[in-house]
Design an enzyme around this catalytic site. Structure first.
Site, mmCIF file in Angstrom:
data_model
loop_
_atom_site.group_PDB
_atom_site.id
_atom_site.type_symbol
_atom_site.label_atom_id
_atom_site.label_comp_id
_atom_site.label_asym_id
_atom_site.label_seq_id
_atom_site.Cartn_x
_atom_site.Cartn_y
_atom_site.Cartn_z
ATOM 1 N N THR A 555 0.860 -1.184 0.000
ATOM 2 C CA THR A 555 0.000 0.000 0.000
ATOM 3 C C THR A 555 0.899 1.238 0.000
ATOM 4 O O THR A 555 2.122 1.124 0.039
ATOM 5 C CB THR A 555 -0.865 0.063 1.276
ATOM 6 O OG1 THR A 555 -0.018 0.393 2.386
ATOM 7 C CG2 THR A 555 -1.547 -1.261 1.542
ATOM 8 N N GLU A 606 13.482 -2.736 -0.891
ATOM 9 C CA GLU A 606 14.189 -2.492 -2.156
ATOM 10 C C GLU A 606 13.371 -1.635 -3.114
ATOM 11 O O GLU A 606 13.890 -0.754 -3.807
ATOM 12 C CB GLU A 606 14.546 -3.840 -2.799
ATOM 13 C CG GLU A 606 15.246 -3.763 -4.134
ATOM 14 C CD GLU A 606 16.584 -3.061 -4.071
ATOM 15 O OE1 GLU A 606 16.586 -1.843 -4.327
ATOM 16 O OE2 GLU A 606 17.598 -3.705 -3.753
ATOM 17 N N GLY A 664 -0.361 3.972 -14.407
ATOM 18 C CA GLY A 664 0.028 3.473 -13.076
ATOM 19 C C GLY A 664 1.444 3.867 -12.696
ATOM 20 O O GLY A 664 2.034 3.287 -11.802
ATOM 21 N N GLU A 667 2.107 7.986 -8.139
ATOM 22 C CA GLU A 667 1.467 7.594 -6.883
ATOM 23 C C GLU A 667 -0.028 7.889 -7.053
ATOM 24 O O GLU A 667 -0.408 8.678 -7.928
ATOM 25 C CB GLU A 667 2.014 8.444 -5.732
ATOM 26 C CG GLU A 667 3.488 8.252 -5.429
ATOM 27 C CD GLU A 667 3.785 6.971 -4.652
ATOM 28 O OE1 GLU A 667 2.970 6.591 -3.805
ATOM 29 O OE2 GLU A 667 4.828 6.345 -4.929
ATOM 30 N N ASP A 678 8.235 12.670 -3.630
ATOM 31 C CA ASP A 678 8.548 11.257 -3.824
ATOM 32 C C ASP A 678 10.046 11.062 -4.079
ATOM 33 O O ASP A 678 10.674 10.164 -3.516
ATOM 34 C CB ASP A 678 7.715 10.727 -4.995
ATOM 35 C CG ASP A 678 7.897 9.234 -5.175
ATOM 36 O OD1 ASP A 678 7.594 8.505 -4.214
ATOM 37 O OD2 ASP A 678 8.378 8.813 -6.242
ATOM 38 N N LYS A 682 13.080 9.318 -1.786
ATOM 39 C CA LYS A 682 13.985 8.280 -2.293
ATOM 40 C C LYS A 682 15.444 8.617 -2.027
ATOM 41 O O LYS A 682 16.210 7.764 -1.578
ATOM 42 C CB LYS A 682 13.754 8.070 -3.791
ATOM 43 C CG LYS A 682 12.426 7.383 -4.084
ATOM 44 C CD LYS A 682 12.160 7.323 -5.576
ATOM 45 C CE LYS A 682 10.854 6.598 -5.865
ATOM 46 N NZ LYS A 682 10.410 6.784 -7.253
ATOM 47 N N GLY A 797 6.117 0.917 -12.605
ATOM 48 C CA GLY A 797 5.272 -0.077 -13.276
ATOM 49 C C GLY A 797 4.976 -1.224 -12.338
ATOM 50 O O GLY A 797 5.811 -1.602 -11.497
#
Ligand code: ADP
Ligand code: ASP
Ligand code: MG
Length: 815
Positions: A555, A606, A664, A667, A678, A682, A797
């Site tokens: 999720t 990961e 897709g 987010e 985002d 990262k 993806g």
């Protein structure tokens, strides 16, 4: 002459008795056969229940009696359908006597051990009579002999001790003159020297058979039961358990003493000195080889032979400073227990002599405590020792094998496997024979512990992984499908038995502790699932208490991330593509890392960076092998890369973003991508994994959004600003084009500092030609100072993200 014993299940139905009859008539063709039988399966328990009801003045005892009566009458009618009047009449007479006894118990509301033995003796008396009559009705030369006239004991009701000299003589005398091909004997029941009915202890029919076999010095004793031998563990608790071909007498005794109910522990005694082999066979599968117990044992190169357990154990501890160096404490302690007839299962004493710890049956705990506290009243009042401590709800788990003594590292392997799975060990004992290593653990952990040890010692390195997936949307669905496809391969090639035990979306959840079939998992979840809550999912996983459990978070939900700590504390591994936890406050990130370490539960993420690309794993390997990261340059947003690769003066910014969402790549809330949050998350994760402690606020984030875009409150509003501010975005494109550059959203980490933002990348730069939704990460390290280590490929993806999650799950399996 042969002695065979058939247990409760073997004579539990007319169908099974028919099997028994055919086995017996077959044997009788070549040899004289003595057959010891148990009561019809479950009848001993039912008799005791009826007795308890009667004793407590509960008139339901009459119903319990009716039930017992019906069971027997039905069996007779099925086995002897015609000409059965005489048999029925005889059985009714015995049942009448049983009813009278129960009425008596009801009247005086008392059930003494003596009466209890009389009561349960009806079980074997009835079954042996019915089986003998069935054989006769089929024309066999068979007879029933009441073994109460043979087996003679003292008056220790419910567990009487055998007088071998009288018993052996009785048995020998009787069989000397017997002319019958098949003699049926009721097991378990006996008589005292003074003629009162006694029994040999629950499960004692095995013992009767061994007594008779030894008295007659037969070649072999066969114990026919409902499983194909003695297994490496109770097959009802461990699915993977396998029958053991051969065992030594000592191993069999040890296994049965420590809970392998398939053989009643005293059974080995009478046959041991005569070296009569015991063959355990399965009535329901007569062709299965079974287990041979003999003096030779086996030559199999496996030091551990089996794992057993005893449930409902209490651990008592006697401790105090006054015990040190003073002899006699142990003697008094164990004498007191012996006087109370309390059996001690396990003892440990610390070398400081400060405490003695011992395990007993939980039902004896209260009387043991009061007897010991009384015995040491004086010392307790002088504070020399403490009142005895009682801990309940415990179990003993034991690893058994003759040649464990000559193998090193077995206990290390045993305890590390239990420890890894968060099983707390309360006490440990290893017999001086080194044939047995036992540990006391919580009752609730017993099934898990049996399965862990079985996997470690008997399953040739195959590891079971129990996976629970929450969030079966786009990515989650792909993950389930990939698992479904690869399961066989993993089992055969990597020796990982991957089972999806639980699935949940925001509405429903389903579980199957044997592993979900995954065939129609979507329908199953929709139609059979119970209402889902995050806590409910967690509680179910915790209660299932399966080894090597892995919780997979697919999720993007903060509430799910907030539960990781709870999972890790239960030694449940966490695999997440959800970035929230890893990019939350530094303390939170550090706490999760520490919990993962402390509870030996991997926490892998990961897919937080670069979807399925092995970015974090590579970074971890660099650091672990001693390298140091000096700089990271990266394009980390598949969605932003897609957007800027497709946006130009012939397209509209809004349309391109909409398309990225539809594919897709973004987010669920596209602002998280477009605002740079985002990407900031990262690079934060990469910085942290490189060893730098920082928070999201420490990252410089220059937004390229229009002012209205940044301020929008809802996703819809945000999309509206993209339409309205098209000119703002076209300006960004035009500038890059004028400079012969490409727009790329870049994350950088240099000397402990990180920033993210849109950049014009000139031709020739490794980022310039980055296509589609690709990601690229360049690590500059001490070992890669000029030419960076580069990882590049699709960074968004459903399929690649799912495969990244899958890779993390397999990492845990290989661990
Ligand atoms: P019977 O009525 O034939 O005497 P029991 O119920 O006394 O049968 O014993 C057989 C049962 O013992 C099996 O069904 C199994 O559940 C249990 N058991 C426990 N440990 C083991 C083991 N290590 N191997 C085989 N059976 C075991
Ligand atoms: N019927 C007895 C019991 O259930 C003895 C036996 O089956 O071995 O304990
Ligand atoms: Mg038994």
């Amino acid at each position: 002459m042969k002695v065979l014993k058939f247990g409760g299940t073997s004579v539990g139905s007319s169908k099974n008795i028919t099997n028994v009859v055919s086995i017996l008539t077959n044997y009788a063709k070549t040899d004289k056969v003595i057959c010891v039988v148990s009561a019809v399966g479950g009848v001993t328990d039912k008799l005791l229940e009826a007795g308890q009801l009667a004793q407590s003045k509960n008139s339901a005892y009459a119903d319990a009696f009716s039930n017992i009566r019906t069971i027997h009458l039905n069996i007779i009618k099925e086995l002897i359908p015609t000409n059965n009047d005489a048999v029925l009449e005889e059985v009714e007479t015995r049942l009448g006597a049983l009813k009278n006894l129960l009425d008596g118990i009801f009247l005086i509301n008392e059930l003494s051990p003596k009466t209890s033995d009389k009561l349960v003796s009806y079980g074997e008396l009835l079954s042996s009579f019915i089986i003998a009559e069935t054989l006769k009705s089929k024309g066999a030369n068979a007879e029933r002999k009441n073994s109460q006239e043979l087996v003679t004991t003292n008056s220790n009701f419910t567990k009487a001790e055998v007088n071998y000299s009288i018993t052996n003589k009785n048995v020998q005398d009787y069989f000397k003159d017997s002319t019958f091909d098949i003699t049926i004997l009721p097991g378990f029941i006996s008589k005292s020297i003074t003629g009162e009915i006694t029994t040999l202890g629950r499960g004692g029919s095995d013992f009767t058979a061994a007594i008779v076999a030894a008295a007659l010095k037969v070649d072999q004793l066969e114990i026919w039961t409902d499983v194909s031998g003695m297994y490496t563990a109770n097959p009802k608790m461990v699915k993977q358990a396998l029958p053991i071909d051969k065992l030594s007498y000592q191993e069999a005794m040890e296994l049965s003493h420590f809970g392998a109910k398939v053989l009643y522990p005293p059974t080995v005694q009478p046959v041991l000195s005569l070296q009569i082999p015991i063959h355990i066979k399965n009535t329901l599968e007569p062709d299965a080889v079974g287990t041979i117990i003999s003096k030779d044992g086996s030559n199999v190169n496996n030091a551990a032979k089996g794992i057993t357990n005893i449930s409902n154990v209490a651990l008592l501890t006697l401790q105090g400073n006054g015990m040190v160096g003073i002899p006699g404490f142990s003697r008094r302690l164990f004498q007191t227990l012996a006087q109370e007839k309390i059996n001690v299962i396990l003892i440990t004493q610390a070398s400081s002599e400060h405490s003695i710890c011992f395990g007993i049956d939980e039902k004896d705990a209260i009387s043991a405590k009061s007897a010991i506290d009384t015995e040491f009243e004086n010392e307790i009042s002088l504070n020399k020792i403490d009142p005895i401590l009682v801990e309940s709800n415990l179990s003993i788990i034991a690893l058994i094998g003759d040649s464990m003594k000559s193998h090193q590292g077995i206990s290390g392997k045993m305890f590390s496997a239990l420890g890894k799975n968060n099983i707390n060990i309360r006490a440990i004992a290893q017999g001086a024979s080194e044939r047995n290593i036992s540990a006391i653990i919580a009752q609730k952990d017993i099934k898990k512990a049996l399965n862990i040890l079985h996997e470690v010692f008997f399953e040739g390195n195959t590891k079971q992984l129990n996976v629970f997936i929450t969030g079966v949307g786009n990515v989650g669905e792909r993950l389930v499908e990939q698992i479904k496809q690869q399961r066989k391969y993993l089992k055969e090639n990597l020796k990982i038995n991957l089972r999806v035990v639980g699935l949940s979306n925001s509405r429903k959840m389903i579980f199957n502790d044997e592993g979900l079939s995954l065939k129609n998992w979507k329908e199953q979840l929709a139609n059979e699932g119970e209402d889902a809550t995050l806590e409910g999912f967690y509680e179910s996983i915790k209660n299932l208490n399966l080894r090597n459990s892995v919780f997979v978070d697919v999720t993007a939900n903060k509430d799910v991330a907030d539960l990781y700590a709870k999972y890790l504390k239960e030694s449940i591994a966490v695999v997440a593509c959800n970035k929230i936890a890893c990019s939350s406050k530094l303390e939170k990130y550090k706490e999760l890392k520490q919990l993962s370490y402390k509870y030996n539960a991997p926490y892998l993420f990961e897919t937080n960076v670069g979807a399925g690309l092995p970015v974090i794993d590579t970074l971890n390997n660099l650091i672990a092998s001693g390298d140091k990261v000096t700089s990271i340059q990266a394009v980390l947003s598949g969605s932003l890369n897609f957007v800027f690769n497709n946006f130009n003066d012939t397209t509209k910014f809004y349309d391109v973003v909409k398309q990225a969402a539809a594919e897709g790549y973004t987010e669920p809330d596209p602002r998280i991508d477009l605002s740079g949050v985002d990407v900031a998350r990262k690079i934060l994760i990469l910085a942290r994994e490189s060893g730098t402690e920082m928070d999201l606020e420490d990252i410089e984030n220059t937004s390229f959004l229009s002012e209205a875009g940044e301020k929008s409150d809802t996703v819809d509003d945000f999309y509206q600003t993209l339409i309205a501010d098209e000119a703002h975005y076209q300006k960004l494109y035009a500038s890059a084009k004028a400079n012969n550059s490409q727009l790329k959203y870049v994350a950088e980490f240099n000397n402990g500092e990180a920033k993210v933002g849109l950049k014009e990348i000139p031709e020739g730069h490794p980022f310039y030609n980055l296509e589609g939704k690709d990601n690229i990460v360049m690590f500059y390290t001490q070992r890669y100072p000029e030419q960076p280590m580069i990882i590049k490929g699709a960074g968004a993806g459903a399929d690649v993200t799912a495969s990244g999650l899958f890779a993390d799950i397999i990492r845990i399996g290989n661990n």
